[in-house]
Motif scaffolding. Structure first.
Motif, mmCIF file in Angstrom:
data_model
loop_
_atom_site.group_PDB
_atom_site.id
_atom_site.type_symbol
_atom_site.label_atom_id
_atom_site.label_comp_id
_atom_site.label_asym_id
_atom_site.label_seq_id
_atom_site.Cartn_x
_atom_site.Cartn_y
_atom_site.Cartn_z
ATOM 1 N N PHE A 191 52.963 35.948 34.560
ATOM 2 C CA PHE A 191 52.728 34.979 33.493
ATOM 3 C C PHE A 191 52.512 33.606 34.127
ATOM 4 O O PHE A 191 53.347 33.137 34.900
ATOM 5 N N VAL A 192 51.395 32.969 33.790
ATOM 6 C CA VAL A 192 51.137 31.592 34.219
ATOM 7 C C VAL A 192 50.809 30.785 32.975
ATOM 8 O O VAL A 192 49.790 31.026 32.312
ATOM 9 N N LEU A 193 51.673 29.825 32.645
ATOM 10 C CA LEU A 193 51.520 29.016 31.437
ATOM 11 C C LEU A 193 51.048 27.625 31.826
ATOM 12 O O LEU A 193 51.688 26.941 32.624
ATOM 13 N N ASN A 194 49.904 27.211 31.234
ATOM 14 C CA ASN A 194 49.346 25.901 31.571
ATOM 15 C C ASN A 194 48.461 25.431 30.423
ATOM 16 O O ASN A 194 47.621 26.184 29.914
ATOM 17 N N ASP A 195 48.646 24.192 30.012
ATOM 18 C CA ASP A 195 47.818 23.576 28.958
ATOM 19 C C ASP A 195 47.766 24.410 27.680
ATOM 20 O O ASP A 195 46.713 24.563 27.052
ATOM 21 N N GLY A 196 48.889 24.981 27.299
ATOM 22 C CA GLY A 196 48.955 25.712 26.033
ATOM 23 C C GLY A 196 48.356 27.097 26.069
ATOM 24 O O GLY A 196 48.263 27.763 25.037
ATOM 25 N N ARG A 197 47.937 27.555 27.227
ATOM 26 C CA ARG A 197 47.338 28.886 27.350
ATOM 27 C C ARG A 197 48.132 29.708 28.359
ATOM 28 O O ARG A 197 48.521 29.215 29.420
ATOM 29 N N LEU A 198 48.361 30.972 28.002
ATOM 30 C CA LEU A 198 49.137 31.875 28.834
ATOM 31 C C LEU A 198 48.194 32.851 29.535
ATOM 32 O O LEU A 198 47.516 33.654 28.876
ATOM 33 N N GLN A 199 48.138 32.781 30.845
ATOM 34 C CA GLN A 199 47.347 33.723 31.629
ATOM 35 C C GLN A 199 48.263 34.853 32.084
ATOM 36 O O GLN A 199 49.280 34.619 32.721
ATOM 37 N N VAL A 200 47.871 36.092 31.739
ATOM 38 C CA VAL A 200 48.673 37.269 32.085
ATOM 39 C C VAL A 200 47.864 38.135 33.045
ATOM 40 O O VAL A 200 46.692 38.414 32.790
#
Length: 372
Positions: free
Chosen positions: A35-44
């Motif tokens: 999980f990478v959370l940045n600028d309101g978007r979650l990259q999975v």
């Protein structure tokens, strides 16, 4: 890290990605989602080392950005058991994170994101083409069943993408049958090719959305598929694919034209009495008539069926493995199929009738077998 997201949205995203989670691995970190959370978007991200799937999900709110690796199986089981509602995921100070919902919460462990392997993409020399998702899905579906399981010839275990200036052909073969799917919807500025292993091809087919376009970038060892918010990165099969065009018959003069569904159902009925080990059936062709027979002498089984058909050519007896013929006929969509024969020992060309050739892009080649 702390954020709020719809449980149904998160479950949908991780379910598609879970196809890349390995059942067994020497790297336990790969049993986790990154999980990478940045600028309101979650990259999975999920990966087995050979295949990587990545998607981006929108969150409802974010308190703190961050990145962690979370256990895939436990997270999926939890999300499946939750009704659709906003959930809050937040890390605590002891290598755990909490999942809070309307009337409860759970605590799960996490691992540092730095432990997760770096995902390598394509190089600067990558070739890029854009493919309609519906075309890519149809091409994979039409060919994947013909791939082989051959440890000695790994190139045969995948789908060969033969990309040319005016058209693209997807090819698969197990040496007994060869299937070609050709489309003009995929064009490139240069001739190029790659071999995609059957496992990532099947996963790609299952997660495609037919309304999108797919951007394909590939170099000598890696291919990247991008569509919507999803990215798939996988290693290619390295090797030289056989010259498939050289084995496509050009002058088979004995021509059978017949209703595809009628032929398919007849082969299935007669094959019930074929030897279970060999699945052998025999075609006896004469002007205007096809007789299909099968027998298993060991169990005193036999069957035959005659069909009126449009056949022009010499009288001919030829054998096939029924399961191969059923696969080819089942994966074609045309109403009328044409089979072109040379003799009892040479390959048969199977393709749609001339009237349907524009819409049906598939042709097949099937090797005969010797039958008594």
């Amino acid at each position: 890290m702390e954020f709020t997201i719809s449980s149904a949205e998160l479950l949908k995203g991780v379910m598609d990605l879970s196809k890349a989670i390995p059942s067994k691995t020497a790297l336990p970190i790969l049993e986790n989602f990154l999980f990478v959370l940045n600028d309101g978007r979650l990259q999975v991200t999920a990966s087995d080392g050979e295949l990587t799937l990545r998607t981006v999900l929108s969150t409802e709110s974010v308190a703190n950005d961050g990145s962690i690796a979370v256990p895939a199986r436990q997270l999926i089981d939890l999300l499946k058991a939750l009704p659709d509602q906003p959930i809050v995921l937040k890390t605590t100070g002891d290598s755990t994170f909490e999942c809070n919902w309307s009337n409860g919460n759970s605590t799960l462990p996490y691992w540092p994101s730095e432990d997760y392997p770096k995902i390598k993409g394509t190089g600067e020399d990558a070739v890029t083409v854009t493919v309609p998702a519906a075309t890519l899905e149809e091409g994979i579906s039409s060919t994947i069943y013909a791939t082989a399981d051959d440890e000695m010839r790994p190139a045969m275990n995948g789908i060969f993408f033969d990309i040319e200036l005016n058209s693209t052909t997807l090819v698969a073969s197990d040496s007994h049958k060869l299937i070609c799917y050709t489309t003009k919807n995929v064009q490139a500025v240069q001739n190029a090719s790659f071999i995609l292993h059957k496992k990532p091809a099947a996963i790609l087919k299952s997660i495609l959305s037919k309304e999108e376009n797919v951007k394909i970038s590939f170099d000598a060892g890696t291919v990247v598929f991008k569509f919507g918010e999803t990215t798939m990165v996988c290693r290619l099969i390295v090797g030289k694919y056989p010259k498939y065009r050289d084995v496509i018959p050009q002058n088979n003069s004995n021509i059978l034209k017949i209703d595809r569904v009628q032929l398919l159902n007849t082969v299935r009925r007669v094959a019930v009495c074929a030897n279970k080990a060999s699945n052998h059936i025999k075609f006896d062709l004469k002007q205007g008539q096809l007789e299909i027979t099968a027998q298993d002498l060991g169990f005193a089984l036999a069957a035959y069926e005659k069909i009126l058909c449009d056949y022009n050519g010499a009288e001919l007896s030829i054998g096939f493995k029924s399961s191969f013929l059923v696969e080819i006929l089942s994966n074609m969509n045309c109403e009328t199929v044409v089979m072109k024969f040379a003799d009892a020992r040479r390959a048969v060309l199977i393709l749609p009738s001339e009237e349907e050739a524009e819409n049906e892009k598939v042709c097949g080649i099937l090797m005969p077998i010797m039958v008594s």
